[in-house]
Each structure stands twice: as structure tokens, then as C-alpha cells.
Design a protein around this motif. Structure first.
Motif, PDB file in Angstrom:
ATOM      1  N   MET A   1       0.828  -1.272   0.057  1.00 50.06           N
ATOM      2  CA  MET A   1       0.094   0.153  -0.022  1.00 50.06           C
ATOM      3  C   MET A   1       0.938   1.199  -0.038  1.00 50.06           C
ATOM      4  O   MET A   1       1.875   1.273   0.780  1.00 50.06           O
ATOM      5  CB  MET A   1      -0.778   0.023   1.200  1.00 50.06           C
ATOM      6  CG  MET A   1      -1.996   1.130   1.177  1.00 50.06           C
ATOM      7  SD  MET A   1      -2.976   0.942   2.670  1.00 50.06           S
ATOM      8  CE  MET A   1      -2.962   2.438   3.353  1.00 50.06           C
ATOM      9  N   ALA A   2       0.584   2.224  -0.932  1.00 55.29           N
ATOM     10  CA  ALA A   2       1.354   3.491  -0.925  1.00 55.29           C
ATOM     11  C   ALA A   2       1.043   4.253   0.260  1.00 55.29           C
ATOM     12  O   ALA A   2       0.128   4.036   0.972  1.00 55.29           O
ATOM     13  CB  ALA A   2       0.952   3.989  -2.280  1.00 55.29           C
ATOM     14  N   GLY A   3       2.052   5.207   0.428  1.00 59.82           N
ATOM     15  CA  GLY A   3       1.861   6.297   1.619  1.00 59.82           C
ATOM     16  C   GLY A   3       0.684   6.986   1.350  1.00 59.82           C
ATOM     17  O   GLY A   3       0.216   7.657   0.231  1.00 59.82           O
ATOM     18  N   MET A   4      -0.180   7.562   2.309  1.00 57.58           N
ATOM     19  CA  MET A   4      -1.223   8.478   2.372  1.00 57.58           C
ATOM     20  C   MET A   4      -0.930   9.529   3.235  1.00 57.58           C
ATOM     21  O   MET A   4      -0.703   9.260   4.408  1.00 57.58           O
ATOM     22  CB  MET A   4      -2.610   7.415   2.950  1.00 57.58           C
ATOM     23  CG  MET A   4      -3.710   8.370   2.890  1.00 57.58           C
ATOM     24  SD  MET A   4      -5.132   7.554   3.643  1.00 57.58           S
ATOM     25  CE  MET A   4      -4.640   7.479   5.092  1.00 57.58           C
ATOM     26  N   ASP A   5      -0.998  11.022   2.835  1.00 47.67           N
ATOM     27  CA  ASP A   5      -0.870  12.051   3.364  1.00 47.67           C
ATOM     28  C   ASP A   5      -2.014  12.067   4.632  1.00 47.67           C
ATOM     29  O   ASP A   5      -2.984  12.080   4.078  1.00 47.67           O
ATOM     30  CB  ASP A   5      -0.743  13.199   2.588  1.00 47.67           C
ATOM     31  CG  ASP A   5       0.706  13.202   2.095  1.00 47.67           C
ATOM     32  OD1 ASP A   5       1.537  12.505   2.449  1.00 47.67           O
ATOM     33  OD2 ASP A   5       0.714  14.024   0.925  1.00 47.67           O
ATOM     34  N   ILE A   6      -1.683  12.233   5.708  1.00 54.84           N
ATOM     35  CA  ILE A   6      -2.521  12.428   6.556  1.00 54.84           C
ATOM     36  C   ILE A   6      -2.696  14.164   7.102  1.00 54.84           C
ATOM     37  O   ILE A   6      -3.922  14.438   7.198  1.00 54.84           O
ATOM     38  CB  ILE A   6      -2.451  11.726   8.016  1.00 54.84           C
ATOM     39  CG1 ILE A   6      -2.469  10.398   7.812  1.00 54.84           C
ATOM     40  CG2 ILE A   6      -3.417  12.250   9.044  1.00 54.84           C
ATOM     41  CD1 ILE A   6      -2.176   9.514   8.778  1.00 54.84           C
ATOM     42  N   TYR A   7      -1.647  14.807   7.072  1.00 57.73           N
ATOM     43  CA  TYR A   7      -1.651  15.953   7.335  1.00 57.73           C
ATOM     44  C   TYR A   7      -0.391  16.686   6.815  1.00 57.73           C
ATOM     45  O   TYR A   7       0.807  16.101   6.900  1.00 57.73           O
ATOM     46  CB  TYR A   7      -1.795  16.189   8.963  1.00 57.73           C
ATOM     47  CG  TYR A   7      -1.646  17.812   9.282  1.00 57.73           C
ATOM     48  CD1 TYR A   7      -2.761  18.585   9.334  1.00 57.73           C
ATOM     49  CD2 TYR A   7      -0.498  18.521   9.586  1.00 57.73           C
ATOM     50  CE1 TYR A   7      -2.752  19.977   9.656  1.00 57.73           C
ATOM     51  CE2 TYR A   7      -0.313  19.588  10.301  1.00 57.73           C
ATOM     52  CZ  TYR A   7      -1.569  20.462  10.212  1.00 57.73           C
ATOM     53  OH  TYR A   7      -1.678  21.629  10.519  1.00 57.73           O
ATOM     54  N   ASP A  81      -7.141   3.288  13.891  1.00 56.80           N
ATOM     55  CA  ASP A  81      -7.168   3.447  15.297  1.00 56.80           C
ATOM     56  C   ASP A  81      -6.018   4.606  16.060  1.00 56.80           C
ATOM     57  O   ASP A  81      -6.283   4.990  16.785  1.00 56.80           O
ATOM     58  CB  ASP A  81      -7.059   2.499  15.930  1.00 56.80           C
ATOM     59  CG  ASP A  81      -8.571   1.540  15.920  1.00 56.80           C
ATOM     60  OD1 ASP A  81      -9.520   2.180  15.390  1.00 56.80           O
ATOM     61  OD2 ASP A  81      -8.552   0.329  16.378  1.00 56.80           O
ATOM     62  N   GLU A  82      -4.902   4.489  15.005  1.00 55.21           N
ATOM     63  CA  GLU A  82      -3.932   5.250  15.367  1.00 55.21           C
ATOM     64  C   GLU A  82      -4.004   6.871  15.211  1.00 55.21           C
ATOM     65  O   GLU A  82      -3.263   7.435  15.736  1.00 55.21           O
ATOM     66  CB  GLU A  82      -2.457   4.663  14.808  1.00 55.21           C
ATOM     67  CG  GLU A  82      -1.864   3.332  15.260  1.00 55.21           C
ATOM     68  CD  GLU A  82      -1.776   3.288  16.863  1.00 55.21           C
ATOM     69  OE1 GLU A  82      -0.916   4.142  16.955  1.00 55.21           O
ATOM     70  OE2 GLU A  82      -2.273   2.678  17.440  1.00 55.21           O
ATOM     71  N   VAL A  83      -4.789   7.084  14.300  1.00 57.97           N
ATOM     72  CA  VAL A  83      -4.860   8.453  13.822  1.00 57.97           C
ATOM     73  C   VAL A  83      -6.368   8.727  14.389  1.00 57.97           C
ATOM     74  O   VAL A  83      -7.256   8.147  13.765  1.00 57.97           O
ATOM     75  CB  VAL A  83      -4.847   8.730  12.304  1.00 57.97           C
ATOM     76  CG1 VAL A  83      -4.836  10.218  12.231  1.00 57.97           C
ATOM     77  CG2 VAL A  83      -3.490   8.384  11.967  1.00 57.97           C
ATOM     78  N   GLU A  84      -6.515   9.683  15.437  1.00 62.18           N
ATOM     79  CA  GLU A  84      -7.763  10.127  15.635  1.00 62.18           C
ATOM     80  C   GLU A  84      -8.181  11.540  15.579  1.00 62.18           C
ATOM     81  O   GLU A  84      -7.292  12.481  15.482  1.00 62.18           O
ATOM     82  CB  GLU A  84      -7.683   9.779  17.193  1.00 62.18           C
ATOM     83  CG  GLU A  84      -7.097   8.233  17.704  1.00 62.18           C
ATOM     84  CD  GLU A  84      -7.173   8.122  19.107  1.00 62.18           C
ATOM     85  OE1 GLU A  84      -7.134   9.264  19.831  1.00 62.18           O
ATOM     86  OE2 GLU A  84      -6.440   7.361  19.544  1.00 62.18           O
ATOM     87  N   GLU A  85      -9.249  11.757  15.218  1.00 63.22           N
ATOM     88  CA  GLU A  85     -10.017  13.119  14.877  1.00 63.22           C
ATOM     89  C   GLU A  85     -10.796  13.305  16.305  1.00 63.22           C
ATOM     90  O   GLU A  85     -11.472  12.683  16.685  1.00 63.22           O
ATOM     91  CB  GLU A  85     -10.769  13.279  13.925  1.00 63.22           C
ATOM     92  CG  GLU A  85     -10.193  13.098  12.532  1.00 63.22           C
ATOM     93  CD  GLU A  85      -9.079  14.172  12.178  1.00 63.22           C
ATOM     94  OE1 GLU A  85      -9.293  15.233  12.694  1.00 63.22           O
ATOM     95  OE2 GLU A  85      -8.083  13.963  11.740  1.00 63.22           O
TER      96      GLU A  85
END
Length: 99
Positions: A1-7, A81-85
Motif C-alpha cells: 500500500m502506498a503512503g497516504m498523507d494525513i496532514y 485507530d492510530e490516527v484520531e480526530e
């Protein structure tokens, strides 16, 4: 899976503001291991990470310093679960991806 920009955030700041931001990141990592970004996002950082410091001379008049750290998310739970809003809507200080 390629990287996905989160921020991502890029801005011009004073050296003093940069130092304060780095201290804030260090404090967040030390206290509960979470980094806060954007308006209400956060990411939990593993207890052990891979770190990289890169200093480059981009041109005769430009230097760059990149600080990168990465870790593997445990397979026991979804990576989401590791990235939370946060639902609280509180404003968090923004993180700048490159120092």
C-alpha cells in the motif's frame, strides 16, 4: 500500500517559534506519546521509532534540515485507530512537518 498523507503544513516562522514548536512536540512525546496536529487531529507514537536526521545544501544559499521518525503500527488493530480526530472541537497547535 502506498503512503497516504494525513496532514501537511508549511509556513515561515522565526527561529524562536521553531524552537518552541520542537519543545512542544518533545513534551507531547514525553507525556502521553501523542502528537497533536491541525484543528483536532492526533496520532499515537510507538514506544520505539526509527529516526532520521538529514541536512542538505539545496543550493549555494539554501540549507534544509529534515527530521523524520517512523514506526510500524501493530497488526492487532486497524491502522485507522492510530490516527484520531477529536470530537471536542478544541483547537490544537499545528505541527509543521519539516523543520
Amino acid at each position: 500500500m502506498a503512503g497516504m498523507d494525513i496532514y501537511e503544513d508549511a509556513r515561515t516562522v522565526s527561529r524562536s517559534d521553531l524552537a518552541a514548536w520542537l519543545r512542544q512536540l518533545a513534551s507531547q512525546l514525553e507525556s502521553d506519546g501523542r502528537i497533536f496536529y491541525g484543528a483536532a487531529g492526533s496520532v499515537s507514537v510507538a514506544d520505539t521509532v526509527r529516526c532520521e536526521l538529514e541536512i542538505e545544501q539545496e543550493s549555494e544559499t539554501e540549507l534544509s534540515v529534515e527530521i523524520e521518525f517512523s514506526w510500524t503500527v501493530p497488526t492487532s488493530g486497524p491502522a485507522a485507530d492510530e490516527v484520531e480526530e477529536s470530537s471536542s472541537g478544541e483547537q490544537q497547535d499545528e505541527a509543521t512537518p519539516e523543520a
